[in-house]
Design a protein around this motif. Structure first.
Motif, mmCIF file in Angstrom:
data_model
loop_
_atom_site.group_PDB
_atom_site.id
_atom_site.type_symbol
_atom_site.label_atom_id
_atom_site.label_comp_id
_atom_site.label_asym_id
_atom_site.label_seq_id
_atom_site.Cartn_x
_atom_site.Cartn_y
_atom_site.Cartn_z
ATOM 1 N N ARG A 234 0.828 -1.215 0.000
ATOM 2 C CA ARG A 234 0.000 0.000 0.000
ATOM 3 C C ARG A 234 0.855 1.255 0.000
ATOM 4 N NH1 ARG A 234 -3.508 -3.025 3.546
ATOM 5 N NH2 ARG A 234 -2.415 -2.145 5.347
ATOM 6 N N ASN A 235 1.957 1.226 0.707
ATOM 7 C CA ASN A 235 2.848 2.387 0.745
ATOM 8 C C ASN A 235 3.478 2.638 -0.623
ATOM 9 O OD1 ASN A 235 4.352 4.474 2.327
ATOM 10 N ND2 ASN A 235 6.108 3.246 1.683
ATOM 11 N N ILE A 236 3.858 1.574 -1.321
ATOM 12 C CA ILE A 236 4.412 1.726 -2.669
ATOM 13 C C ILE A 236 3.380 2.346 -3.606
ATOM 14 C CG2 ILE A 236 5.277 0.483 -4.686
ATOM 15 C CD1 ILE A 236 6.483 -1.578 -2.782
ATOM 16 N N ILE A 237 2.146 1.856 -3.524
ATOM 17 C CA ILE A 237 1.075 2.372 -4.386
ATOM 18 C C ILE A 237 0.783 3.835 -4.052
ATOM 19 C CG2 ILE A 237 -1.365 2.136 -4.976
ATOM 20 C CD1 ILE A 237 -1.034 -0.881 -4.452
ATOM 21 N N ARG A 238 0.807 4.174 -2.772
ATOM 22 C CA ARG A 238 0.519 5.553 -2.350
ATOM 23 C C ARG A 238 1.568 6.525 -2.874
ATOM 24 N NH1 ARG A 238 2.385 8.625 1.620
ATOM 25 N NH2 ARG A 238 3.558 6.890 2.543
ATOM 26 N N VAL A 239 2.828 6.108 -2.843
ATOM 27 C CA VAL A 239 3.918 7.000 -3.249
ATOM 28 C C VAL A 239 4.123 7.002 -4.762
ATOM 29 C CG1 VAL A 239 6.398 7.436 -3.030
ATOM 30 C CG2 VAL A 239 5.081 6.716 -1.028
ATOM 31 N N GLN A 240 4.070 5.839 -5.397
ATOM 32 C CA GLN A 240 4.430 5.732 -6.814
ATOM 33 C C GLN A 240 3.277 5.347 -7.728
ATOM 34 O OE1 GLN A 240 8.046 3.418 -7.468
ATOM 35 N NE2 GLN A 240 8.597 3.621 -5.322
ATOM 36 N N GLY A 241 2.109 5.072 -7.157
ATOM 37 C CA GLY A 241 1.004 4.598 -7.969
ATOM 38 C C GLY A 241 1.112 3.097 -8.208
ATOM 39 N N TRP A 242 0.094 2.540 -8.887
ATOM 40 C CA TRP A 242 0.088 1.096 -9.141
ATOM 41 C C TRP A 242 1.289 0.669 -9.977
ATOM 42 C CZ3 TRP A 242 -2.861 -2.605 -7.007
ATOM 43 C CH2 TRP A 242 -3.994 -2.195 -6.301
ATOM 44 N N ALA A 243 1.741 1.546 -10.869
ATOM 45 C CA ALA A 243 2.891 1.194 -11.719
ATOM 46 C C ALA A 243 4.149 0.965 -10.893
ATOM 47 C CB ALA A 243 3.133 2.294 -12.746
ATOM 48 N N GLY A 244 4.183 1.520 -9.680
ATOM 49 C CA GLY A 244 5.350 1.347 -8.829
ATOM 50 C C GLY A 244 5.607 -0.095 -8.448
ATOM 51 N N LEU A 245 4.556 -0.917 -8.423
ATOM 52 C CA LEU A 245 4.723 -2.327 -8.081
ATOM 53 C C LEU A 245 5.504 -3.079 -9.149
ATOM 54 C CD1 LEU A 245 1.185 -3.216 -6.662
ATOM 55 C CD2 LEU A 245 3.307 -2.915 -5.361
ATOM 56 N N TRP A 246 5.499 -2.551 -10.370
ATOM 57 C CA TRP A 246 6.218 -3.210 -11.467
ATOM 58 C C TRP A 246 7.475 -2.442 -11.853
ATOM 59 C CZ3 TRP A 246 1.011 -3.586 -10.828
ATOM 60 C CH2 TRP A 246 0.490 -4.891 -10.822
ATOM 61 N N TYR A 247 8.011 -1.694 -10.909
ATOM 62 C CA TYR A 247 9.274 -1.005 -11.145
ATOM 63 C C TYR A 247 10.380 -2.046 -11.326
ATOM 64 C CZ TYR A 247 13.049 2.369 -10.540
ATOM 65 O OH TYR A 247 14.157 3.159 -10.725
ATOM 66 N N GLY A 248 11.067 -1.992 -12.440
ATOM 67 C CA GLY A 248 12.107 -2.990 -12.728
ATOM 68 C C GLY A 248 11.602 -4.203 -13.491
ATOM 69 N N ILE A 249 10.403 -4.118 -14.078
ATOM 70 C CA ILE A 249 9.829 -5.259 -14.784
ATOM 71 C C ILE A 249 10.681 -5.646 -15.999
ATOM 72 C CG2 ILE A 249 8.320 -3.733 -16.127
ATOM 73 C CD1 ILE A 249 7.621 -7.383 -15.085
ATOM 74 N N GLY A 250 11.302 -4.652 -16.640
ATOM 75 C CA GLY A 250 12.126 -4.951 -17.800
ATOM 76 C C GLY A 250 13.307 -5.843 -17.449
ATOM 77 N N ALA A 251 13.994 -5.491 -16.366
ATOM 78 C CA ALA A 251 15.144 -6.291 -15.932
ATOM 79 C C ALA A 251 14.703 -7.675 -15.473
ATOM 80 C CB ALA A 251 15.889 -5.570 -14.809
ATOM 81 N N THR A 252 13.554 -7.739 -14.818
ATOM 82 C CA THR A 252 13.041 -9.032 -14.339
ATOM 83 C C THR A 252 12.718 -9.950 -15.506
ATOM 84 O OG1 THR A 252 12.076 -7.929 -12.406
ATOM 85 C CG2 THR A 252 11.312 -10.155 -12.887
ATOM 86 N N ALA A 253 12.039 -9.416 -16.520
ATOM 87 C CA ALA A 253 11.706 -10.216 -17.694
ATOM 88 C C ALA A 253 12.967 -10.636 -18.452
ATOM 89 C CB ALA A 253 10.767 -9.435 -18.621
ATOM 90 N N ALA A 254 13.945 -9.720 -18.549
ATOM 91 C CA ALA A 254 15.195 -10.046 -19.233
ATOM 92 C C ALA A 254 15.970 -11.122 -18.492
ATOM 93 C CB ALA A 254 16.054 -8.787 -19.372
ATOM 94 N N ARG A 255 15.797 -11.205 -17.196
ATOM 95 C CA ARG A 255 16.452 -12.254 -16.408
ATOM 96 C C ARG A 255 15.701 -13.569 -16.511
ATOM 97 N NH1 ARG A 255 15.389 -11.935 -10.170
ATOM 98 N NH2 ARG A 255 13.381 -12.573 -11.060
ATOM 99 N N ASP A 256 14.380 -13.527 -16.330
ATOM 100 C CA ASP A 256 13.603 -14.762 -16.219
ATOM 101 C C ASP A 256 13.383 -15.464 -17.552
ATOM 102 O OD1 ASP A 256 13.490 -14.293 -13.560
ATOM 103 O OD2 ASP A 256 11.371 -13.737 -13.482
#
Length: 233
Positions: free
Chosen positions: A162-184
């Motif tokens: 909830r704190n992440i969403i409050r500060v950065q919005g819902w998109a904040g939960l997927w911060y770093g998604i590009g690197a995660t997908a490139a790894r996985d």
């Protein structure tokens, strides 16, 4: 499928053939479901067991140089400062759930063992990229709780989300998604190909050394999974 049977009871013969086809389809479907369930169970268990080591790794990687002299030193200080539950096991809930879903996707994407490495690689890469949308938020919350204050750990994973969403919005939960997908993507492709190749090799050797075994027991599965995991990592 039309089958010609040289018999006076052709209908009965046709029904038998159709029953066998239906049974074969049902077995293959159940196999995929069982693979997904097995993957979910192994993913959750593996994450729960390995989480304390992951916490130590994360804290050492982000600590100032010289703060920890070894992994054991980091573990002792973490337990002394925050306890086991709030220290070594901080943020374990979301990763366990996410890893169960993650592994279910990977195992469910596995093709028949007769498929070539290229098919396995495509299935693994696709499932890895897809599952990264599940693992990315869970890992983000996990890391923030592993590095956060004792108070933030006590408040729990939902409060952290909830704190992440409050500060950065819902998109904040997927911060770093590009690197995660490139790894996985490449990692899971490597894992699936390695797993099937090692499984076939282990089965062949096991059958030669122990003719009474069919090469598909728990020992062979553990050996193949552990070897494939090491290669992918």
């Amino acid at each position: 499928v039309h089958v010609k049977i040289a018999s006076s009871d052709g209908c009965f013969g046709a029904r038998v053939v159709r029953l066998r086809v239906d049974q074969a389809v049902e077995v293959r479907t159940m196999g995929g479901t069982q693979d997904a369930l097995a993957g979910a169970a192994s993913g959750a268990a593996g994450m729960a067991v390995g989480h304390p080591l992951d916490t130590i790794k994360t804290r050492i990687q982000t600590a100032p140089r010289g703060q920890y002299t070894s992994a054991l030193h980091c573990a002792r200080l973490t337990v002394a400062e925050r306890g086991v539950r709030g220290g070594l096991m901080a943020g374990v809930t979301f990763p366990v759930i996410a890893k169960a879903a993650d592994k279910a996707v990977h195992f469910g994407a596995r093709q028949e063992r007769a498929s070539g490495p290229s098919v396995q690689a495509v299935a693994g890469a696709s499932s890895g990229v897809l599952a990264s949308f599940i693992t990315c938020p869970a890992e983000l919350i996990k890391v923030q709780m592993q590095l956060g204050s004792e108070r933030s750990t006590e408040r729990g994973a939902l409060a952290c989300a909830r704190n992440i969403i409050r500060v950065q919005g819902w998109a904040g939960l997927w911060y770093g998604i590009g690197a995660t997908a490139a790894r996985d993507g490449p990692a899971i492709a490597t894992w699936l190909v390695s797993y099937d190749l090692v499984t076939k090799g282990v089965k062949k050797v096991s059958s030669e050394l122990f003719p009474q075994r069919d090469g598909t027991g728990a020992f062979e599965a553990v050996l193949a999974g552990g070897t494939a995991g090491t290669i992918a990592w």
